[in-house]
Scaffold this motif. Structure first.
Motif, PDB file in Angstrom:
ATOM      1  N   UNK A 128     101.109-107.421  93.121  1.00  0.00           N
ATOM      2  CA  UNK A 128     102.258-106.611  93.541  1.00  0.00           C
ATOM      3  C   UNK A 128     102.100-105.141  93.176  1.00  0.00           C
ATOM      4  N   UNK A 129     101.620-104.775  91.977  1.00  0.00           N
ATOM      5  CA  UNK A 129     101.438-103.342  91.671  1.00  0.00           C
ATOM      6  C   UNK A 129     100.463-102.654  92.638  1.00  0.00           C
ATOM      7  N   UNK A 130      99.411-103.344  93.029  1.00  0.00           N
ATOM      8  CA  UNK A 130      98.448-102.733  93.959  1.00  0.00           C
ATOM      9  C   UNK A 130      99.092-102.534  95.324  1.00  0.00           C
ATOM     10  N   UNK A 131      99.875-103.510  95.771  1.00  0.00           N
ATOM     11  CA  UNK A 131     100.555-103.365  97.046  1.00  0.00           C
ATOM     12  C   UNK A 131     101.554-102.213  96.994  1.00  0.00           C
ATOM     13  N   UNK A 132     102.253-102.107  95.872  1.00  0.00           N
ATOM     14  CA  UNK A 132     103.244-101.041  95.746  1.00  0.00           C
ATOM     15  C   UNK A 132     102.575 -99.660  95.786  1.00  0.00           C
ATOM     16  N   UNK A 133     101.472 -99.507  95.070  1.00  0.00           N
ATOM     17  CA  UNK A 133     100.785 -98.217  95.046  1.00  0.00           C
ATOM     18  C   UNK A 133     100.370 -97.782  96.451  1.00  0.00           C
ATOM     19  N   UNK A 134      99.857 -98.722  97.251  1.00  0.00           N
ATOM     20  CA  UNK A 134      99.423 -98.386  98.610  1.00  0.00           C
ATOM     21  C   UNK A 134     100.607 -98.020  99.491  1.00  0.00           C
ATOM     22  N   UNK A 135     101.650 -98.844  99.468  1.00  0.00           N
ATOM     23  CA  UNK A 135     102.782 -98.600 100.351  1.00  0.00           C
ATOM     24  C   UNK A 135     103.572 -97.360  99.945  1.00  0.00           C
ATOM     25  N   UNK A 136     103.613 -97.063  98.656  1.00  0.00           N
ATOM     26  CA  UNK A 136     104.360 -95.891  98.189  1.00  0.00           C
ATOM     27  C   UNK A 136     103.633 -94.598  98.492  1.00  0.00           C
ATOM     28  N   UNK A 137     102.392 -94.688  98.930  1.00  0.00           N
ATOM     29  CA  UNK A 137     101.600 -93.479  99.216  1.00  0.00           C
ATOM     30  C   UNK A 137     100.962 -93.542 100.594  1.00  0.00           C
ATOM     31  N   UNK A 138     101.692 -94.149 101.547  1.00  0.00           N
ATOM     32  CA  UNK A 138     101.275 -94.188 102.958  1.00  0.00           C
ATOM     33  C   UNK A 138      99.891 -94.786 103.125  1.00  0.00           C
ATOM     34  N   UNK A 139      99.580 -95.769 102.315  1.00  0.00           N
ATOM     35  CA  UNK A 139      98.255 -96.356 102.370  1.00  0.00           C
ATOM     36  C   UNK A 139      98.260 -97.781 102.877  1.00  0.00           C
ATOM     37  N   UNK A 140      97.350 -98.566 102.375  1.00  0.00           N
ATOM     38  CA  UNK A 140      97.116 -99.898 102.904  1.00  0.00           C
ATOM     39  C   UNK A 140      96.490-100.727 101.789  1.00  0.00           C
ATOM     40  N   UNK A 141      96.822-101.967 101.720  1.00  0.00           N
ATOM     41  CA  UNK A 141      96.307-102.853 100.688  1.00  0.00           C
ATOM     42  C   UNK A 141      95.397-103.907 101.318  1.00  0.00           C
ATOM     43  N   UNK A 142      94.258-104.186 100.669  1.00  0.00           N
ATOM     44  CA  UNK A 142      93.286-105.160 101.180  1.00  0.00           C
ATOM     45  C   UNK A 142      92.850-106.086 100.043  1.00  0.00           C
ATOM     46  N   UNK A 143      92.403-107.256 100.427  1.00  0.00           N
ATOM     47  CA  UNK A 143      91.801-108.177  99.477  1.00  0.00           C
ATOM     48  C   UNK A 143      90.360-108.456  99.872  1.00  0.00           C
ATOM     49  N   UNK A 144      89.471-108.448  98.867  1.00  0.00           N
ATOM     50  CA  UNK A 144      88.052-108.773  99.089  1.00  0.00           C
ATOM     51  C   UNK A 144      87.704-109.904  98.128  1.00  0.00           C
ATOM     52  N   UNK A 145      88.004-111.142  98.503  1.00  0.00           N
ATOM     53  CA  UNK A 145      87.740-112.255  97.592  1.00  0.00           C
ATOM     54  C   UNK A 145      86.276-112.680  97.549  1.00  0.00           C
ATOM     55  N   UNK A 146      85.529-112.340  98.613  1.00  0.00           N
ATOM     56  CA  UNK A 146      84.132-112.784  98.685  1.00  0.00           C
ATOM     57  C   UNK A 146      83.321-111.761  99.446  1.00  0.00           C
ATOM     58  N   UNK A 147      82.033-111.973  99.473  1.00  0.00           N
ATOM     59  CA  UNK A 147      81.144-110.999 100.116  1.00  0.00           C
ATOM     60  C   UNK A 147      81.368-110.945 101.618  1.00  0.00           C
ATOM     61  N   UNK A 148      81.849-112.033 102.218  1.00  0.00           N
ATOM     62  CA  UNK A 148      82.064-112.048 103.658  1.00  0.00           C
ATOM     63  C   UNK A 148      83.193-111.157 104.120  1.00  0.00           C
ATOM     64  N   UNK A 149      84.085-110.784 103.219  1.00  0.00           N
ATOM     65  CA  UNK A 149      85.228-109.950 103.598  1.00  0.00           C
ATOM     66  C   UNK A 149      84.970-108.466 103.423  1.00  0.00           C
ATOM     67  N   UNK A 150      83.823-108.094 102.889  1.00  0.00           N
ATOM     68  CA  UNK A 150      83.573-106.687 102.549  1.00  0.00           C
ATOM     69  C   UNK A 150      83.482-105.817 103.791  1.00  0.00           C
ATOM     70  N   UNK A 151      82.644-106.185 104.726  1.00  0.00           N
ATOM     71  CA  UNK A 151      82.366-105.308 105.861  1.00  0.00           C
ATOM     72  C   UNK A 151      83.629-105.023 106.664  1.00  0.00           C
ATOM     73  N   UNK A 152      84.423-106.041 106.923  1.00  0.00           N
ATOM     74  CA  UNK A 152      85.603-105.846 107.761  1.00  0.00           C
ATOM     75  C   UNK A 152      86.678-105.056 107.027  1.00  0.00           C
ATOM     76  N   UNK A 153      86.950-105.395 105.782  1.00  0.00           N
ATOM     77  CA  UNK A 153      88.062-104.768 105.074  1.00  0.00           C
ATOM     78  C   UNK A 153      87.758-103.366 104.580  1.00  0.00           C
ATOM     79  N   UNK A 154      86.497-102.986 104.527  1.00  0.00           N
ATOM     80  CA  UNK A 154      86.187-101.603 104.137  1.00  0.00           C
ATOM     81  C   UNK A 154      86.174-100.651 105.316  1.00  0.00           C
ATOM     82  N   UNK A 155      86.430-101.154 106.515  1.00  0.00           N
ATOM     83  CA  UNK A 155      86.437-100.262 107.675  1.00  0.00           C
ATOM     84  C   UNK A 155      87.779-100.245 108.402  1.00  0.00           C
ATOM     85  N   UNK A 156      88.704-101.144 108.028  1.00  0.00           N
ATOM     86  CA  UNK A 156      89.974-101.181 108.742  1.00  0.00           C
ATOM     87  C   UNK A 156      90.832 -99.952 108.489  1.00  0.00           C
TER      88      UNK A 156
END
Length: 1170
Positions: free
Chosen positions: A439-467
């Motif tokens: 929740x703190x990470x989500x709040x920081x992103x939303x409070x500053x016009x940003x976006x929150x992502x999760x990278x639980x494994x190596x397969x999620x890196x490429x997509x979530x670092x470019x969205x």
């Protein structure tokens, strides 16, 4: 006279040696003595006045040899000069060739190169070529927006409903382990027939488009199927574009979903291993899909992120860096209790290829320890973004934080730095599998016009670092037509095998609305691109009218070259652009910095400068005059320049209207004439469209003759200028054989061959048998001897490359020779030009013996050697005393040409420091030679063995005994991280180790780009005769050096060394690995801090920066890249363009940022909404 063996420090037995006063023991030099240059003392050297070189006789009754006096050595030098000049006058035929040109004056015209008109014409032609591509791009972008707006989303769409050609289908069908084969999804895939097309260097089908979908995206997802459905209509627009412009190459639509649709269809060039191609990672897509940005990446390296989580973070940061282009600025820092940069960069730097490599290398050295301190990380990031004294983009600002989680929201930091305007966006990434509250990470992103992502494994890196790019593309959509303008990319390697290309890009916007009267979706659908091959642009430039040393070049707004004869990357990585700065393509000086700045600013200009140029073989440096003329290419990001030597202002254009004369001269190209007229090599140029090229010149000549039997030199399918000049030069060089060479006995003067090469493309070697050992390039414009002869007055010696030599005892049939060449300068009606180069090839062994005689007391070779009587005094010479006296000729690059030492014949062509390091250092320290260091940023190097910086053990958190005894520790995140690390280490052991098979099959694993340091030497300011002593105690040596007039030779006479204890520093000429490589980023930055490295190695330029900012840069270059825009309210910043004037940047709090709603998820990556 036999000389007994000597020992180090012992007096020389046999003939008495002249005693010389040493430093501190002898008299002070007189007023007429030459003094060493001012500045720091030069080691090992003590200059002696002529008085100290007077011979001192030995004791009565003993014969004495003394070091030759200065006037004696000057006499030897004059004899050498006269011998060389006499041979060249008799056999070179310079004067005779001038007369031949004048006698054939009616067969050619003298044309003028007018630089301003030339460069404006070429710029106009390039503009027209690119404008046709721009019109095609606009048609495609407009059609795509309309097709998508008319498309109706289908939730129940199935794979069998879509029929398309899957570019990877053939490769996947051949792979039995392919998931698509198992699912049987190929039922919806077309099977096409292809035809070979030389324009594409590939097999293509002009009736269909092809689709490429990244490996990590499921082809059967609803999003992908809908994308395939509406983009199918683009096929007809692609085909219509080609009908209107048949020269179009690849037309591509890269979708924000990852789908690539391109035309014409061709099978995908899949790598041997996993295909990681994603259009959203391509340089052209990144540049077209987002506006410039300032980014600070902060990485949590507290103890809880060790092991797999730290590995994921390192990989994520590297992938994030790959989403940046040259329009962006970035810095990377790690934090725990305190924050610090991971590399040597202390502020934002341009996200060019080299800087990103530095970051990627530095990131691998991060080690997890300590506790998490978000406040330290964010304060560091905000300070970086608020630093207005450095170059930056001044558009979008963002902070990317990678962490495994935490409880602190650091609201006080945001209130201090970012609220209420929220000019900096904050994107947070939760990395790894853990049980932290996000929740703190989500709040920081939303409070500053940003976006929150999760990278639980190596397969999620490429997509979530470019969205995040979808978010940053929205200001462009809001700006509408003002932001929708074509941009041209840097040079890069085409993924489909077209070679080096540039791409025109145009963003495609989503024009749909959420409902009647509501706002648009503000999404970028993707980027439309059309490729232009560099070879197509080169064809618009004059090739052979500019002479061997004239050329056209072009640069973009960053100073990177689009066209340049030195743009020759040894390795190309399709994921990275080819970025070679103009100042790295040439030898840099202040004049070229001014030219580059003017071109970037879009100005016209002309400037004549004296500059240094490197020879083609990179062994020599010449100081020459060049005329630079430049103009902007309108409606593009480029500026065009023309470089002309003064002697290339005019050129010859043959006018062979007499067909009988054409046939007569053409017959001298037939091999049947070679025995009497000498062998002819013709330059492998594109004389006619149907001429088959060949690397073998004999075969190329055969193909040329066969074609000429079918067509005439005036045929429309042939280049009449090239053909007429070739045939004219064939006749002119034949007349040189007839008037000069045929009646001369080459053996009398120990010559292996005589030759002539011309601008028209003819190289004639006489006699015919000498062609067997001719190693020079058959294209005169690509031959080092030809280009250097044009740039230098007098006779240019070129020793053979040392590797090509045989040892003296193995010399057979006098096959090893030394080229001596000189340019033929014509003056016709007050117009001066140099249309040819003539020369001779010296027999190395015979001229080495002749050299001894010319540098001796004998007047000719048949005269007996002079003996020194028992009671007489004699001067040593290079023949009688070759055991005690070293005599050499060294060329202007410091390479050995001739020596009186027989054992050094096999070292001819070597850098002289490899032959006699002590003497070469003395010549350099006495200013006979000047050193020029430069860097080759296009070199290819073998891969370095991987270090342990990125290995898992470096990131392991090691608990103490106190931790194990503490019950609370076992329930902490650190304990869980350690357990997770051990678990993943057992399960995914292979993931932490390199795959040998993959390394073997991957070209990048075998060879990669690197920076090589090159060092060349050229003659310094000393022209007079010079005497000195190399002071080294009992090992001291006298030497004399003198330049030979009208040549590029230095005549050196020196005592042979008594011993080797004075072997100190050794000058190097060969290429060495530079500390500027990413592999040595720390040393690179250390060089930069001490002012030894150029800022261009780190940051390229757009605008001149204020002096207050420039004064802080530790470099002699006081200008670096400036912001492409003043603030994000200007649409210019959305395009990455430089406005006409750059106002002073406002404070961060004064720059409003357009509100950017969060986009919907477009791909099936793990994602948690705030």
């Amino acid at each position: 006279m036999a000389v007994p063996a000597r020992t180090c420090g012992a007096s020389r037995p046999g003939p008495a040696r002249t005693a010389l006063p040493w430093p501190g023991r002898g008299p002070r030099p007189g007023p007429g003595a030459r003094r060493p240059p001012s500045g720091p003392p030069r080691p090992l050297l003590l200059l002696l006045p002529p008085l100290l070189l007077l011979p001192l006789f030995a004791a009565p009754g003993a014969s004495a040899y003394s070091f030759p006096q200065q006037h004696t050595m000057q006499h030897w030098a004059r004899r050498l000069e006269q011998e060389i000049d006499g041979v060249m006058r008799i056999f070179g035929g310079v004067q005779q060739l001038r007369e031949i040109y004048k006698d054939n004056r009616n067969l050619f015209e003298v044309q003028e190169n007018e630089p301003q008109k030339l460069v404006e014409k070429v710029a106009g032609d390039i503009e027209s070529l690119l404008d046709r591509k721009v019109q095609a791009l606009k048609r495609l972008a407009d059609a795509a927006e309309n097709f998508q707006k008319a498309h109706r989303w289908q939730d129940n769409i199935k794979e069998e409903d879509i029929l398309y050609y899957d570019a990877k289908a053939d490769a996947e069908l051949d792979d039995p382990e392919s998931e698509d084969v198992e699912r049987g999804s190929k039922a919806s895939t077309l099977r096409l027939d292809f035809v070979e097309d030389s324009n594409f260097k590939n097999k293509v089908n002009y009736s269909y488009t092809a689709v490429q979908i990244p490996t990590d995206i499921y082809k059967g997802s609803t999003v992908i199927l809908n994308e395939l459905n509406w983009t199918e209509a683009l096929e007809n627009v692609f085909i219509e574009n080609r009908r209107q412009d048949p020269t179009l190459l690849w037309q591509v639509f890269g979708s924000a979903t990852g789908v690539t649709r391109y035309y014409p269809a061709t099978p995908w060039r899949a790598p041997k291993k996993i295909d990681l191609y994603d259009v959203r990672r391509r340089p052209w897509y990144i540049q077209g899909a987002s506006s410039p940005k300032d980014m600070v990446i902060i990485v949590d390296v507290s103890g809880s992120v060790s092991g797999l989580t730290l590995k994921l973070m390192k990989t994520s940061v590297c992938e994030m860096l790959d989403t940046l282009s040259d329009d962006d600025y970035v810095n990377v820092a790690s934090f725990n209790e305190k924050a610090q940069p991971v590399s040597c960069f202390t502020h934002l730097v341009q996200a060019n290829v080299r800087n990103k490599k530095v970051f990627k290398e530095a990131v691998q050295g991060m080690v997890a320890k300590g506790t998490t301190g978000y406040k330290a990380g964010f304060e560091y990031a905000f300070d970086q973004l608020q630093n207005s004294n450095i170059t930056r983009a001044n558009c979008n600002k963002m902070i990317m934080m990678f962490t495994d989680g935490g409880e602190d929201r650091v609201q006080d930091v945001f209130e201090k730095y970012n609220w209420p305007n929220r000019t900096v966006r904050v994107f947070t990434f939760s990395v790894g599998q853990h049980n932290y509250d996000v929740t703190p990470l989500q709040w920081m992103a939303c409070a500053n016009k940003g976006y929150y992502f999760e990278i639980p494994s190596i397969g999620a890196i490429r997509i979530n670092t470019q969205e995040y790019l979808d978010v940053l593309g929205r200001p462009m959509v809001l700006a509408g037509k003002e932001a929708k303008q074509v941009q041209w990319t840097n040079v890069y390697e085409d993924a489909l095998g077209l070679g080096l290309v540039v791409t025109g890009t145009l963003p495609v916007f989503n024009l749909t609305q959420d409902g009647p009267g509501e706002k648009k979706n503000q999404l970028i659908l993707g980027v439309m691109g059309i490729d232009v091959a560099l070879n197509d642009i080169k064809r618009l430039t004059p090739n052979y009218t500019l002479g061997a040393n004239g050329y056209v070049f072009a640069i973009d707004l960053n100073g990177y070259v689009l066209l340049h004869p030195n743009l020759k990357p040894q390795t190309t990585n399709f994921r990275e652009p080819v970025t070679l700065d103009f100042l790295d393509a040439e030898l840099e000086d202040e004049n070229k910095e001014e030219i580059r700045r003017s071109m970037i600013d879009g100005n016209k200009g002309h400037k004549q400068i004296r500059t240094l140029v490197k020879s083609l073989d990179e062994r020599y440096v010449d100081e020459v005059m060049r005329n630079y003329t430049w103009v902007p290419i309108r409606s593009t990001n480029y500026s065009l320049g023309l470089v002309l030597p003064p002697y290339s202002t005019f050129y010859l254009q043959a006018n062979l209207s007499d067909q009988i004369l054409q046939v007569k001269y053409f017959e001298f190209l037939l091999p049947s004439s070679f025995e009497s007229e000498g062998h002819v090599f013709i330059a492998p140029r594109e004389y006619c469209k149907d001429l088959n090229a060949s690397d073998n010149n004999t075969e190329f000549l055969k193909n040329f003759i066969e074609l000429m039997e079918k067509v005439t030199p005036d045929s429309k399918q042939c280049n009449n200028f090239l053909l007429h000049n070739l045939i004219l030069d064939t006749g002119i060089t034949q007349q040189l054989v007839e008037r000069v060479w045929r009646d001369q006995d080459l053996n009398t003067y120990s010559l292996l061959a005589v030759f002539a090469a011309t601008d028209g493309g003819i190289t004639r070697i006489f006699p015919n048998k000498a062609a067997d050992d001719w190693m020079e390039n058959p294209e005169p414009f690509n031959a080092s001897f030809y280009r250097r002869s044009l740039d230098n007055h007098g006779y240019v010696f070129k020793p053979p490359h040392q590797d090509a030599l045989l040892r003296p005892l193995e010399l057979e049939n006098d096959t090893v020779g030394i080229l001596v060449s000189t340019a033929v300068e014509l003056s016709l009606g007050g117009r001066t030009l140099r249309p040819a180069v003539v020369g001779v090839k010296l027999d190395l062994e015979a001229w080495a013996e002749k050299f001894k005689v010319l540098a001796s007391n004998r007047t000719h070779q048949d005269q007996p050697q002079k003996q020194c009587g028992p009671s007489s005094h004699c001067e040593m010479d290079c023949e009688v005393n070759n055991e005690d006296l070293l005599c050499v000729l060294i060329d202007d690059g410091g390479f050995l040409v001739l020596s009186n030492q027989n054992h050094q014949w096999d070292q001819v062509g070597r850098f002289f420091s490899e032959v006699d390091a002590n003497l070469m250092l003395a010549l350099y320290n006495n200013s006979f030679y000047t050193r020029k260091e430069s860097y080759d940023y296009q070199a290819a190097c073998a891969p370095q063995p991987p270090g342990n910086l990125g290995a898992a053990p470096r990131g392991v958190f090691v608990p103490t005994i106190a931790d194990f005894l503490n019950l609370a520790w076992w329930t902490s995140a650190a304990a869980w991280s350690l357990f997770q690390q051990l678990l993943y280490g057992l399960i995914y052991h292979s993931w932490f180790q390199a795959d040998p098979a993959e390394a073997e099959g991957n070209p990048e694993a075998r060879e990669s780009s690197c920076v090589m340091k090159q060092t060349q030497y050229y003659f310094g300011s000393v022209n007079a005769s010079y005497n000195a002593i190399i002071d080294c105690g009992n090992c001291s040596r006298l030497f004399h050096a003198q330049r030979l007039t009208n040549t590029n030779l230095l005549f050196v006479v020196a005592e042979k060394p008594l011993c080797s204890q004075c072997e100190g520093g050794r000058l190097l000429q060969k290429e060495t690995h530079s500390q500027r490589t990413a592999r040595s980023s720390v040393n690179w930055c250390r060089d930069r801090d001490t002012g030894e490295a150029r800022i261009s190695a780190l940051t390229t330029t757009r605008r001149k920066i204020p002096q207050t900012a420039a004064a802080e840069l530790p470099s002699r270059r006081r200008w670096a890249s400036w912001s492409p825009c003043s603030c994000c309210s200007s649409w210019a910043c959305l395009l990455g363009r430089s406005p006409k004037s750059t106002p002073t940047p406002r404070a961060a709090s004064e720059r409003p940022l357009l509100p950017l709603p969060r986009p919907p998820r477009l791909s099936p990556a793990p994602h948690t909404p705030p």
